[in-house]
Design an enzyme around this catalytic site. Structure first.
Site, short mmCIF file in Angstrom:
data_model
loop_
_atom_site.label_atom_id
_atom_site.label_comp_id
_atom_site.label_asym_id
_atom_site.label_seq_id
_atom_site.Cartn_x
_atom_site.Cartn_y
_atom_site.Cartn_z
N LYS A 89 0.78 -1.25 0.00
CA LYS A 89 0.00 0.00 0.00
C LYS A 89 0.81 1.29 0.00
O LYS A 89 0.24 2.37 0.17
CB LYS A 89 -0.94 -0.01 1.20
N SER A 131 -9.63 2.19 -2.43
CA SER A 131 -9.10 3.43 -1.83
C SER A 131 -9.64 4.66 -2.56
O SER A 131 -9.88 4.63 -3.77
CB SER A 131 -7.58 3.40 -1.96
N THR A 133 -7.93 6.90 -3.40
CA THR A 133 -6.89 7.30 -4.36
C THR A 133 -7.35 7.05 -5.80
O THR A 133 -6.83 7.68 -6.73
CB THR A 133 -5.55 6.57 -4.05
N TYR A 155 0.32 2.11 -7.34
CA TYR A 155 -0.55 1.58 -6.27
C TYR A 155 -2.03 1.82 -6.62
O TYR A 155 -2.85 0.90 -6.59
CB TYR A 155 -0.21 2.23 -4.92
N LYS A 159 -5.39 -0.81 -7.65
CA LYS A 159 -6.75 -0.78 -7.10
C LYS A 159 -7.78 -0.66 -8.23
O LYS A 159 -8.81 -1.33 -8.22
CB LYS A 159 -6.91 0.37 -6.11
N TYR A 183 -11.88 3.38 0.81
CA TYR A 183 -11.57 4.02 2.10
C TYR A 183 -11.01 5.40 1.87
O TYR A 183 -10.16 5.60 0.99
CB TYR A 183 -10.49 3.26 2.86
N ASN A 204 4.88 6.92 6.14
CA ASN A 204 4.51 7.67 4.94
C ASN A 204 3.33 8.59 5.22
O ASN A 204 3.20 9.65 4.62
CB ASN A 204 4.08 6.72 3.82
N ARG A 298 4.39 17.77 -1.48
CA ARG A 298 4.82 16.43 -1.83
C ARG A 298 4.31 16.13 -3.24
O ARG A 298 3.12 16.34 -3.52
CB ARG A 298 4.22 15.43 -0.82
N PRO A 299 5.21 15.66 -4.13
CA PRO A 299 4.76 15.42 -5.51
C PRO A 299 3.55 14.50 -5.55
O PRO A 299 3.50 13.50 -4.83
CB PRO A 299 5.98 14.75 -6.17
N GLY A 300 2.58 14.85 -6.39
CA GLY A 300 1.39 13.99 -6.54
C GLY A 300 0.28 14.29 -5.55
O GLY A 300 -0.82 13.76 -5.68
P1 NAD Z 1 -1.41 -3.32 6.25
O1 NAD Z 1 -0.14 -3.35 5.48
O2 NAD Z 1 -1.36 -2.97 7.70
O3 NAD Z 1 -2.15 -4.73 6.12
C1 NAD Z 1 -2.07 -5.51 4.95
C2 NAD Z 1 -1.83 -6.95 5.40
O4 NAD Z 1 -1.76 -7.77 4.23
C3 NAD Z 1 -0.53 -7.14 6.16
O5 NAD Z 1 -0.79 -7.88 7.34
C4 NAD Z 1 0.36 -7.91 5.19
O6 NAD Z 1 1.25 -8.77 5.90
C5 NAD Z 1 -0.68 -8.67 4.38
N1 NAD Z 1 -0.26 -9.04 3.02
C6 NAD Z 1 0.24 -8.23 2.06
N2 NAD Z 1 0.50 -8.94 0.95
C7 NAD Z 1 0.15 -10.23 1.20
C8 NAD Z 1 0.15 -11.41 0.45
N3 NAD Z 1 0.64 -11.45 -0.79
N4 NAD Z 1 -0.30 -12.55 1.01
C9 NAD Z 1 -0.77 -12.54 2.28
N5 NAD Z 1 -0.82 -11.44 3.06
C10 NAD Z 1 -0.35 -10.30 2.51
O7 NAD Z 1 -2.40 -2.34 5.46
P2 NAD Z 1 -3.79 -1.73 5.91
O8 NAD Z 1 -3.59 -0.29 6.18
O9 NAD Z 1 -4.42 -2.57 6.94
O10 NAD Z 1 -4.57 -1.82 4.53
C11 NAD Z 1 -5.40 -2.92 4.20
C12 NAD Z 1 -5.94 -2.73 2.81
O11 NAD Z 1 -6.63 -1.49 2.73
C13 NAD Z 1 -4.85 -2.69 1.72
O12 NAD Z 1 -5.33 -3.39 0.58
C14 NAD Z 1 -4.71 -1.21 1.42
O13 NAD Z 1 -4.28 -1.00 0.09
C15 NAD Z 1 -6.13 -0.73 1.64
N6 NAD Z 1 -6.21 0.69 2.00
C16 NAD Z 1 -5.51 1.16 3.09
C17 NAD Z 1 -5.56 2.53 3.39
C18 NAD Z 1 -4.77 3.08 4.56
O14 NAD Z 1 -4.58 4.29 4.62
N7 NAD Z 1 -4.32 2.28 5.52
C19 NAD Z 1 -6.33 3.41 2.61
C20 NAD Z 1 -7.03 2.89 1.53
C21 NAD Z 1 -6.97 1.52 1.23
N1 UDP Z 2 1.40 15.14 5.14
C1 UDP Z 2 2.33 16.02 5.66
N2 UDP Z 2 3.47 15.51 6.22
C2 UDP Z 2 3.72 14.17 6.28
C3 UDP Z 2 2.75 13.27 5.74
C4 UDP Z 2 1.61 13.81 5.17
O1 UDP Z 2 2.15 17.24 5.63
O2 UDP Z 2 4.77 13.76 6.80
C5 UDP Z 2 0.16 15.68 4.56
C6 UDP Z 2 -0.05 15.32 3.10
O3 UDP Z 2 0.58 16.27 2.27
C7 UDP Z 2 -1.58 15.35 3.00
C8 UDP Z 2 -2.04 14.89 4.38
O4 UDP Z 2 -0.93 15.11 5.25
O5 UDP Z 2 -2.05 16.68 2.82
C9 UDP Z 2 -2.41 13.41 4.44
O6 UDP Z 2 -1.34 12.65 3.92
P1 UDP Z 2 -1.34 11.05 3.98
O7 UDP Z 2 -0.09 10.58 3.31
O8 UDP Z 2 -1.57 10.62 5.40
O9 UDP Z 2 -2.64 10.64 3.17
P2 UDP Z 2 -2.98 10.83 1.60
O10 UDP Z 2 -2.15 11.94 1.05
O11 UDP Z 2 -2.67 9.53 0.99
O12 UDP Z 2 -4.42 11.18 1.57
#
Ligand code: NAD
Ligand code: UDP
Length: 349
Positions: A89, A131, A133, A155, A159, A183, A204, A298-300
């Site tokens: 992720k 996501s 995103t 990434y 998705k 999410y 991150n 931050r780029p992007g």
């Molecule tokens: P996380 O990294 O804490 O959890 C992901 C889990 O998947 C980990 O336990 C990892 O060990 C396991 N995993 C990864 N690749 C695997 C594989 N090939 N086989 C088996 N297990 C594997 O991440 P999270 O924050 O809990 O996110 C869960 C999901 O939600 C992800 O798909 C992520 O892309 C999505 N998501 C997360 C966020 C966020 O900000 N945390 C936002 C939007 C979407």
């Molecule tokens: N951000 C920041 N400093 C950091 C990390 C994030 O100022 O060290 C800012 C980022 O520019 C954004 C917000 O916090 O405006 C949320 O960033 P995050 O990476 O948590 O989520 P996403 O950008 O993926 O929504």
């Protein structure tokens, strides 16, 4: 899905969102099975989930690309529904090692779908972690599910690809029941402080970074840009408490019980907070100062992003209820526990 008590497999269930969802589903009376290779988590989290719920959890250690092991797991435990969290992720990393992201996320999802298709009892209920995103730079706010999609990094593209695969699958066979949950920004932790978000290395995301600065593990936060077209110039996001998000999965599963096909929902609060507002809220919750400097954008990054919650509210009868104070307090409690249990060297931001 027949019974009210379901056998639910969580791929990636020992991760941040999966572990909180495991607690919410167990609290709701379901039986939980976790499939994880621990590439971004550890078995320690399983013990914590069991401590919170006082229920045993069956764990299969494996990679979701191992289709045979997945099929065997689905059949052995007569799994009714799968919640698919497993994936890589990190946006920045995905641009450096895109093939790993496509292999893990896209190929891994295909493997899971093939295992579900091959399993003798034919489980067809799937909730997928997508996501916000996938919306790219918003054309309008709040973002509803009809907003055009546009991924800006590998990434996000994984998705989007997965969403398209799921839509094709649902069109090809009407027995699939798929919820695709987009999410927004999950933050916070379980009230016990036992489970939460504990990224490896330098965080991150904003909130784990803020928490580590507050506790003194990192020296200061960089605020990425204060010249956006937002009320205070810093980026605005829709932060959602991870327990609200977890409950959204329960609501989605309930919905799938009576709705076949593929259904896409935003999971957010509908309210945006700026980076500076988040810093102030965390300082109030922790009683600590969070030193920061203003750094270049931050780029992007985009200026603002927050959800329209109307569809999830109407269809799933689910709304986020926990406020920013609860998000910050729980995340601070978890951060303190992490520091107590794992003495670590001080890193500098
Ligand atoms: P996380 O990294 O804490 O959890 C992901 C889990 O998947 C980990 O336990 C990892 O060990 C396991 N995993 C990864 N690749 C695997 C594989 N090939 N086989 C088996 N297990 C594997 O991440 P999270 O924050 O809990 O996110 C869960 C999901 O939600 C992800 O798909 C992520 O892309 C999505 N998501 C997360 C966020 C966020 O900000 N945390 C936002 C939007 C979407
Ligand atoms: N951000 C920041 N400093 C950091 C990390 C994030 O100022 O060290 C800012 C980022 O520019 C954004 C917000 O916090 O405006 C949320 O960033 P995050 O990476 O948590 O989520 P996403 O950008 O993926 O929504």
């Amino acid at each position: 899905m027949k019974s009210t008590v379901l056998n639910i497999l969580l791929t990636g269930g020992s991760g941040y969102i999966g572990s909180h969802t495991a607690v919410a589903l167990t609290d709701a009376g379901h039986r939980i099975f976790i499939f994880d290779n621990y590439c971004n988590s550890s078995a320690e989290t399983i013990h914590k989930i069991q401590a919170i719920t006082a229920q045993p959890i069956t764990v299969v250690r494996g990679d979701i690309r191992d289709t045979a092991l997945l099929q065997q797991t689905l059949e052995t435990h007569q799994i009714d529904a799968v919640i698919h969290f497993a994936g890589l992720k990190a946006v920045g990393e995905s641009a450096v090692i895109p093939l790993d992201y496509y292999a893990n996320n896209v190929q891994g999802t295909i493997s899971l779908l093939q295992a579900m298709q091959a399993a003798s009892h034919a489980p067809r209920a799937l909730v997928f972690s997508s996501s916000a995103t996938v919306y790219g730079d918003p054309q309008y706010l709040p973002i509803d599910e009809a907003h055009p999609t546009h991924a800006t990094n590998p990434y996000g593209r994984t998705k989007l690809h997965i969403e398209e695969i799921l839509a094709d699958l649902a069109r090809s066979d009407a027995s699939w029941q798929i919820a695709c949950l987009r999410y927004f920004n999950p933050v916070g932790a379980h009230a016990s402080g036992l489970i939460g978000e504990n990224p490896n290395g330098l965080p991150n995301n904003l909130m784990p970074f803020v928490a580590q600065v507050a506790i003194g593990k990192l020296k200061q936060l960089k605020v990425f840009g204060d010249d956006y077209d937002t009320p205070d110039g810093t980026g605005v996001r829709d932060y959602i408490h991870v327990l609200d998000l977890a409950e959204g999965h329960l609501a989605a599963l309930n919905y799938l019980g009576s709705h076949a096909g593929m259904h896409t929902f935003n999971l957010g609060t509908g309210r945006g907070y700026s980076v500076l507002e988040m810093i102030r809220a965390f300082e109030a919750a922790s009683g600590r100062t969070v030193p920061f400097t203003i750094a270049p954008r931050r780029p992007g990054d985009i200026a603002s992003c927050y959800a329209s919650t109307a569809l999830a509210s109407k269809a799933l009868k689910w709304n986020a209820s926990r406020d920013l104070k609860a998000m910050c307090e729980s995340s601070w409690k978890f951060q303190q526990n992490v520091m107590q249990s794992v003495p670590s060297t001080t890193e500098q931001a």
